[in-house]
Design a protein around this motif. Structure first.
Motif, mmCIF file in Angstrom:
data_model
loop_
_atom_site.group_PDB
_atom_site.id
_atom_site.type_symbol
_atom_site.label_atom_id
_atom_site.label_comp_id
_atom_site.label_asym_id
_atom_site.label_seq_id
_atom_site.Cartn_x
_atom_site.Cartn_y
_atom_site.Cartn_z
ATOM 1 N N THR A 1 0.884 -1.120 -0.065
ATOM 2 C CA THR A 1 -0.076 0.304 0.049
ATOM 3 C C THR A 1 0.892 1.395 0.291
ATOM 4 O OG1 THR A 1 0.027 -0.294 2.443
ATOM 5 C CG2 THR A 1 -1.936 -0.967 1.183
ATOM 6 N N THR A 2 1.734 1.302 0.925
ATOM 7 C CA THR A 2 2.520 2.581 1.147
ATOM 8 C C THR A 2 3.523 2.705 0.149
ATOM 9 O OG1 THR A 2 2.374 2.015 3.609
ATOM 10 C CG2 THR A 2 4.236 3.855 2.732
ATOM 11 N N LEU B 1 1.662 4.002 -2.971
ATOM 12 C CA LEU B 1 1.619 5.319 -3.023
ATOM 13 C C LEU B 1 2.738 6.215 -3.354
ATOM 14 C CD1 LEU B 1 1.422 7.917 -1.067
ATOM 15 C CD2 LEU B 1 -0.382 7.625 -2.495
ATOM 16 N N GLY C 1 2.698 8.338 -6.380
ATOM 17 C CA GLY C 1 2.634 9.720 -6.190
ATOM 18 C C GLY C 1 3.880 10.186 -7.142
ATOM 19 N N LEU D 1 -2.650 10.448 -2.293
ATOM 20 C CA LEU D 1 -3.526 9.244 -1.906
ATOM 21 C C LEU D 1 -4.787 9.462 -2.358
ATOM 22 C CD1 LEU D 1 -2.788 9.856 2.156
ATOM 23 C CD2 LEU D 1 -2.519 7.618 1.025
ATOM 24 N N VAL E 1 -3.970 8.219 -6.072
ATOM 25 C CA VAL E 1 -3.632 6.827 -6.508
ATOM 26 C C VAL E 1 -4.515 5.826 -5.909
ATOM 27 C CG1 VAL E 1 -1.656 5.314 -5.920
ATOM 28 C CG2 VAL E 1 -1.182 7.338 -6.324
ATOM 29 N N SER E 2 -5.079 6.165 -4.873
ATOM 30 C CA SER E 2 -5.883 5.398 -4.071
ATOM 31 C C SER E 2 -5.482 3.753 -4.123
ATOM 32 C CB SER E 2 -7.313 5.234 -4.685
ATOM 33 O OG SER E 2 -7.997 6.330 -4.610
ATOM 34 N N PRO E 3 -4.042 3.426 -3.331
ATOM 35 C CA PRO E 3 -3.507 2.158 -3.461
ATOM 36 C C PRO E 3 -4.546 1.038 -3.268
ATOM 37 C CG PRO E 3 -2.297 3.821 -2.241
ATOM 38 C CD PRO E 3 -3.682 4.458 -2.473
ATOM 39 N N ALA F 1 -8.926 7.215 0.778
ATOM 40 C CA ALA F 1 -7.822 5.964 0.342
ATOM 41 C C ALA F 1 -7.762 5.370 1.664
ATOM 42 C CB ALA F 1 -6.584 7.182 0.129
ATOM 43 N N GLY G 1 -0.731 0.476 -8.238
ATOM 44 C CA GLY G 1 0.354 1.181 -8.252
ATOM 45 C C GLY G 1 1.307 0.648 -9.277
#
Ligand code: HEM
Length: 414
Positions: free
Chosen positions: A239-240, A243, A247, A277, A280-282, A338, A387
């Motif tokens: 997730t991170t 992003l 991003g 966030l 992208v809305s991971p 998000a 992503g």
């Protein structure tokens, strides 16, 4: 003409989220009955207000038996063991209480210094090369190191665990069932080893806190521990990373926004992260299951129906966000979903994720100011997390900070 709607096919996500499909659905069929080749089908919920409504009403829309679209064929929950993300209040509340104190804004702030050190180390590792894969060499390193730190594991093990989550999150059909089962087994075996090690030699880490905790009036056993362990590794990793990769890609594709951000990094970075966030809305979706007959967006939902919230669509809902398809690092207000729509499962790691993202973006933007892509991104073959999986970049090489004299190093810190 409606575009072909297929929110399960990996091809729909081959270049990012299927925003054309989402746009059509929001306008024409916001609670859409979606067929499922190997299952009964599900409701695809694409408007912001409906996504919030479903996520905030666990009595009507349950997180049990699973938050994935496909029903699990085997494994927990078995009635005595639950994974926090797949259980409703009040049991959910008991689980969450065990972890809450480690994930408050204050706890996240306390980790900032260590996370900034990790960011420096990550950029040091690529700085002299002048080129790298921004996703695997930079963005992915941060969450795997942070989760390893949090759980009290060697940093390298964080990398391995995070590679396993990749397999677990892959779109159906892109990995063999054997590969998925073997990834799950490796994760379980590893988790069991950690639980035993922490019982023998406790530390200050989250793993130790868990092995010393009780749930349902008894100490956590290996299965309980593993369900927490897997959830934390799983939820905080790609997730991170997605992003940060997504991003940076947004900044590469919007030169004006990048220039604006660099003109006032301290002032604009927090807002720019919120916009990333949203953009992208991971996490693509979370599923719920209706507990009773109900209605949503004019559709009759029957008890037992699967109801799937599409966060990436809600975050582009033009009735909530003005010029929703514009990436704007100064967007205000920006009440994106998000991290979820504000229900009981709202992302536990939201504060921590923001600190990680801030630290690594700051380090990259300040220390590699001319960073630019050298080719198109490759996207993850997943309909669950979104992503870029690879993003080749180049920049003017420079020495690692560790090798620089005091005062010479570019300052990335606030
Ligand atoms: C950009 C990074 C992240 C995004 C976009 C994200 C997104 C989400 C979303 C959408 C949910 C479900 C919300 C709901 O159902 O209402 C969730 C839940 C969760 N997240 Fe995150 N997350 C991120 C980072 C993290 C990190 C760094 C951690 C921890 C290390 C974490 C731990 C969790 C946990 C444990 C849950 C389940 C919470 C519960 O069931 O009560 N997440 N996250």
């Amino acid at each position: 003409m409606p575009p072909g709607i297929d929110l399960l096919a990996a091809t729909s996500f081959a270049n990012g989220q299927p925003h054309e499909q989402f746009r059509w659905l929001r306008a024409h069929d916001p609670v859409h009955w979606h067929p499922e080749p190997d299952g009964p089908g599900f409701w695809a919920v694409t408007r912001y207000a409906d996504v919030k409504l479903v996520g905030r009403d666990p009595a009507t829309y349950s997180s049990s038996p699973t938050i994935m679209i496909a029903d699990a064929t085997a494994g927990p929950p078995d009635g005595d063991h639950d994974m926090m993300i797949m259980v409703d209040p009040p049991v959910h509340t008991q689980h969450r209480k065990l972890l809450n104190a480690r994930f408050t804004p204050r706890a996240a702030r306390a980790l900032r210094h260590r996370i900034e050190e990790l960011a420096t180390r990550i950029v040091d590792a690529v700085a002299e090369r002048g080129e790298c894969d921004l996703v695997t060499d930079v963005a992915g390193e941060m969450p795997s190191f942070v989760i390893a730190d949090l759980l009290g594991l060697p940093l390298d093990d964080g990398r391995r665990l995070y590679a396993l989550t990749e397999t677990l999150h892959a779109a159906p059909g892109t990995r063999t069932p054997e590969a998925v089962i073997s990834a799950m087994q490796e994760m379980f075996e590893y988790g069991r080893g950690v639980a035993n090690a922490k019982r023998r030699s406790p530390g200050e880490d989250l793993s130790t806190l868990l092995v010393r905790s009780e749930i349902r009036g008894r100490p956590l056993d290996d299965t309980d521990f593993n369900l927490f362990f897997i959830l934390l590794v799983d939820a905080g990793g790609d997730t991170t990373r997605n992003l940060v990769g997504g991003g940076m890609l947004a900044l590469f594709e919007h030169h004006d926004q990048r220039a604006r951000l660099l003109g006032d990094l301290d002032g604009l970075l927090p807002g720019a992260i919120e916009e990333m966030l949203r953009w992208v809305s991971p996490v693509v979706f979370m599923r719920r299951t209706a507990t009773v007959d109900t209605s949503l967006g004019g559709q009759n939902i029957r008890a037992g129906d699967k109801v799937v919230m599409y966060y990436g669509s809600a975050n582009r809902d033009e009735s909530v966000f003005s010029e929703a398809d514009r990436f704007d690092v100064t967007r205000r207000p920006n009440d994106h979903v998000a991290f979820g729509g504000g229900g009981p499962h709202f992302c536990l790691g939201a504060h921590l994720a923001r600190v990680e993202i801030d630290a690594i973006l700051r380090e990259v933007l300040v220390r590699l100011p001319d960073i630019e892509p050298t080719g198109p991104p490759e996207w993850l073959a997943s309909n669950f997390v979104s992503g870029p999986s690879h993003l080749p970049v180049r920049f003017t090489p420079h020495r690692a900070r560790a090798g620089e004299a005091d005062g010479e190093a570019p300052r990335a810190r606030r």
